[in-house]
Design an enzyme around this catalytic site. Structure first.
Site, PDB file in Angstrom:
ATOM      1  N   ASP A 192       0.827  -1.208   0.000  1.00  0.00           N
ATOM      2  CA  ASP A 192       0.000   0.000   0.000  1.00  0.00           C
ATOM      3  C   ASP A 192       0.858   1.253   0.000  1.00  0.00           C
ATOM      4  O   ASP A 192       2.074   1.195   0.254  1.00  0.00           O
ATOM      5  CB  ASP A 192      -0.903  -0.037   1.249  1.00  0.00           C
ATOM      6  CG  ASP A 192      -2.260   0.591   1.007  1.00  0.00           C
ATOM      7  OD1 ASP A 192      -2.370   1.447   0.114  1.00  0.00           O
ATOM      8  OD2 ASP A 192      -3.210   0.232   1.722  1.00  0.00           O
ATOM      9  N   ASP A 207     -10.800   1.940  -3.312  1.00  0.00           N
ATOM     10  CA  ASP A 207     -11.277   1.668  -1.954  1.00  0.00           C
ATOM     11  C   ASP A 207     -12.796   1.589  -1.913  1.00  0.00           C
ATOM     12  O   ASP A 207     -13.370   1.161  -0.916  1.00  0.00           O
ATOM     13  CB  ASP A 207     -10.800   2.758  -0.982  1.00  0.00           C
ATOM     14  CG  ASP A 207      -9.424   2.429  -0.406  1.00  0.00           C
ATOM     15  OD1 ASP A 207      -8.923   1.326  -0.660  1.00  0.00           O
ATOM     16  OD2 ASP A 207      -8.863   3.285   0.298  1.00  0.00           O
TER      17      ASP A 207
HETATM   18  C1  GLA Z   1      -5.718   1.922   2.168  1.00  0.00           C
HETATM   19  C2  GLA Z   1      -6.152   0.761   1.308  1.00  0.00           C
HETATM   20  C3  GLA Z   1      -7.208  -0.033   2.023  1.00  0.00           C
HETATM   21  C4  GLA Z   1      -6.660  -0.524   3.339  1.00  0.00           C
HETATM   22  C5  GLA Z   1      -6.166   0.645   4.166  1.00  0.00           C
HETATM   23  C6  GLA Z   1      -5.441   0.205   5.406  1.00  0.00           C
HETATM   24  O1  GLA Z   1      -6.729   2.852   2.300  1.00  0.00           O
HETATM   25  O2  GLA Z   1      -6.595   1.208   0.071  1.00  0.00           O
HETATM   26  O3  GLA Z   1      -7.641  -1.109   1.238  1.00  0.00           O
HETATM   27  O4  GLA Z   1      -5.622  -1.423   3.105  1.00  0.00           O
HETATM   28  O5  GLA Z   1      -5.260   1.466   3.422  1.00  0.00           O
HETATM   29  O6  GLA Z   1      -4.981   1.251   6.165  1.00  0.00           O
END
Ligand code: GLA
Length: 710
Positions: free
Chosen positions: A451, A516
């Site tokens: 990420d 997301d």
């Molecule tokens: C980001 C990712 C999510 C999740 C969060 C965790 O927003 O896109 O899918 O993994 O971080 O903090």
């Protein structure tokens, strides 16, 4: 010069690319639908003759692969450089052409006055019609050379092209398509956020206004780069058009010492005369053949369970085991432990950088959970955000100077975190070690979700220099080093959802987290936009919670499932919220997905033309014997009955059995066409040319049809 050929032609199955080498520097003379051998270059040259007009140059400067101000080009130069001498007015002359094979060519131009060398590499993939092209510049002087812009090869456009399909977006609503008319001047998109970005995807489609999803001319351009970038489409006053993409460099970011070179990221360009779906098929084939590793391609994509929207930071071994058990019963094949497992990470304010298992939550480490998950038959995956650090972490306390920053400037706050300076080798050594330690201790970890959750606002490195260029290369190198040591580990590229999706990162990772947003309605447009350049098997798509956590929308399990069904499918919710009917529906669609994933992840995507009421597409097998089509009604129709559905892309001379395969139990007000078609056979011709009357359904209903040639 005299012994060099005056033209180079590369051909793919459907396109011809002709590079004119008669001028001082090479330029694209023709790129489009394949030309037959009877059409000669001299014909093209004659037909392209332009007249001198009043108050204009006698012969216009060419739009060469790198148009140069030294050639008198007054559009945007392909290269901008400076030194204490006259580098800014770079010109050049072609000195060598190397044609390694029928598909690849390399041109070298030199400016002997300024002692600068320019190399263009072009490779036209025969089967997929995708051109991979880069520009390199080499400093042959003894003094430093400041590079501000070195675009990938500039491509002039055919004169019928007058529309731009561009990508907009934001966090949780990426890849929104927007159509713009080509206008006099520059259409310019720039990303200065340090990674590919949610809002400025480095790609564009140019097309003829008569082009739709299935017919007509279009060109795609995508820069495979995960840092800053610029896309320019310019319509010049004299009527010529061109496209230019490259890495956006900050002042002083790139200085070449004597004999040093810089190579632009690759441009991936393609032409189709079969509409925008045809163009996407070129790109999908290219990704499948060139970017996806064979080990990953040959293995069915496991259905995921991701813990994020189900648990967030609320980790607890017993709960996690319980969830793993429940989802294994639904047919899940891979369990991905998201954010929250490492030291001090009880929320997003602390812990990033301390990549050690939190002993308060996992007293015996991750081993017991991994073993339990494996004992259920599920693979185990783990979340990391390696490039970031929370100020509230041991890493930052010990190394406050390991972050990107600029003297005297406050960093803007962004999710309580700062970006580590990957141009400092100590930092990448540390990151390699901590990730390697975990992977080596637990060889059962088969998957990393990688990420990256903030923009890079003052990207100054430990030397005080702007660092996105080197930072991006260091990020690639870190992944490459980890992959070399742990080749069995697949990596997902995530950046707050779809903030880092491009062919640069995809050539070293195996899946992307598309967005997301798990809101099925939003996902339909996000996935549609993403599908322009990316095939379904790399597109992470999860069935989210009943009430979407990001939009608050309540969407039925049937529709959420139908939308995730067409990607690399997963679920991301607390399975304890599921009713027994919802569990039943999920198990059914997961097993349906497993049955059809080979087709979904290898077939040809056909997006049906846009309409205000539904988002529709199909996936047709290469031999056209098997297809799945989706009808996703999103808005109330404006007539008593909706229109017809055309199964585009089938073979007109084949006969297909048509079945509705999802949802398994559709409640209708009165009997509809769906009762008529069940098990019936129809020619591809009528399915495509006459179409099927759609049933009247509640908006926000998804139907999936299967067609099998009989
Ligand atoms: C980001 C990712 C999510 C999740 C969060 C965790 O927003 O896109 O899918 O993994 O971080 O903090």
């Amino acid at each position: 010069m005299s012994q060099l050929p005056n033209v180079i032609q590369l051909n793919s199955e459907q396109t011809s690319l002709i590079i004119d080498c008669e001028g001082k520097t090479p330029s694209v003379l023709y790129w489009g639908k394949s030309l037959s051998a009877a059409s000669s270059v001299s014909m093209l040259r004659s037909l392209a003759t332009r007249q001198e007009v009043k108050c204009a140059v006698v012969v216009e400067a060419p739009i060469s692969l790198s148009p140069l101000s030294g050639e008198g080009f007054t559009g945007a130069p392909g290269i901008e450089i400076s030194n204490d001498n006259s580098a800014w007015s770079l010109g050049g002359a072609l000195i060598s052409i190397k044609q390694q094979n029928a598909q690849s060519v390399e041109f070298v131009c030199v400016d002997n006055v300024r002692q600068i060398e320019i190399t263009h590499k072009l490779h036209l993939d025969k089967q997929t019609n995708v051109l991979t092209a880069s520009t390199a510049i080499t400093n042959r002087t003894t003094a430093p050379l400041n590079v501000t812009w070195c675009a990938a090869p500039t491509i002039p456009l055919a004169d019928n092209i007058n529309k731009i399909l561009s990508f907009e977006g934001r966090w949780s609503n990426e890849f929104l398509l927007n159509k713009v008319d080509l206008f006099l001047g520059s259409f310019l998109r720039e990303n200065r956020k340090g990674k590919t970005s949610h809002d400025n995807f480095p790609g564009v489609v140019l097309y003829d206004e008569k082009t739709d999803e299935h017919n007509g001319d279009c060109y795609g351009f995508h820069l495979g780069w995960s840092g800053n970038h610029r896309t320019r489409v310019e319509h010049l006053p004299e009527g010529r058009n061109y496209v230019q993409l490259g890495e956006l460099l900050m002042p002083g970011e790139l200085i070449l010492q004597a004999n040093e070179s810089y190579q632009s990221p690759n441009l991936y360009a393609s032409f189709s005369d079969k509409g925008i779906s045809g163009l996407s098929q070129n790109y999908h084939h290219f990704v499948r053949q060139n970017l996806i590793r064979p080990e990953v391609k040959n293995k069915p994509r496991p259905v995921h369970f991701n813990t994020w929207e189900g648990l967030y930071f609320d980790h607890d071994i017993e709960t996690l085991k319980n969830l793993a058990k429940q989802v294994s019963e639904l047919g899940i094949e891979r369990f991905v432990l998201d954010d929250g497992w490492f030291k001090g990470r009880r929320g997003d304010a602390a812990g990033l950088g301390d990549w050690y298992v939190d002993k308060d939550i996992y007293p015996e480490g991750l081993g017991p959970l991994i073993e339990y998950v494996n004992s259920l038959g599920l693979e185990f995956g783990l979340w990391f955000e390696p490039e970031m650090v929370n100020p509230d972490s041991d890493l930052f306390r010990n190394h406050p100077d390991w972050v990107l920053a600029t003297e005297g400037n406050e960093q803007l706050e962004f999710r309580n975190q700062l970006v580590l300076d990957l141009t400092n080798k100590e930092v990448t050594d540390y990151l390699f070690k901590v990730i390697d330690d975990i992977l080596s201790e637990h060889p059962q970890i088969k998957y990393i979700k990688w990420d990256n959750n903030r923009d890079y606002n003052h990207p100054g490195n430990h030397l005080g220099k702007p660092a996105i260029h080197l930072q991006t290369l260091a990020f690639y190198q870190l992944i490459d080093n980890l992959k070399t040591k742990h080749p069995q580990v697949e990596i997902e590229s995530c950046a707050s959802g779809g903030g880092r999706i491009d062919y640069g990162v995809l050539s070293r990772t195996d899946r992307v987290w598309t967005s997301d947003s798990n809101d099925a309605l939003d996902r339909l447009s996000i996935q549609r936009g993403c599908s322009i350049f990316f095939p379904s098997e790399i597109m992470g798509a999860h069935v989210g919670p009943r009430d979407c956590h990001i939009t608050g929308r309540h969407i039925s399990i049937e529709m959420r499932a139908a939308v995730a069904f067409f990607g690399h499918m997963g679920i991301e919710m607390d399975p304890r919220e599921l009713t027994s009917e919802e569990k039943q529906a999920l198990s059914e669609i997961i097993s349906l997905h497993k049955k059809h994933r080979c087709l979904i992840h290898s077939g040809n995507l056909v997006r049906l033309n846009e309409n205000p009421f539904s988002v529709d597409f199909g996936i047709v097998s290469e031999d056209r014997n098997h297809a799945l089509f989706a009808y996703n009604s999103v808005n109330e129709v404006n007539r008593t009955n909706p229109g017809k559905y055309r199964f585009v892309g089938l073979a007109i001379d084949k006969v297909y059995q048509l079945n509705l395969i999802w949802p398994t139990d559709l409640k209708e007000y009165s009997p509809s066409v769906l009762r008529q078609i069940e098990g019936q056979v129809f020619t591809g011709e009528v399915l495509q040319q006459f179409g099927m009357q759609l049933p009247a359904l509640f908006p926000q209903t998804s139907l999936i049809f299967e067609l099998k040639a009989v």
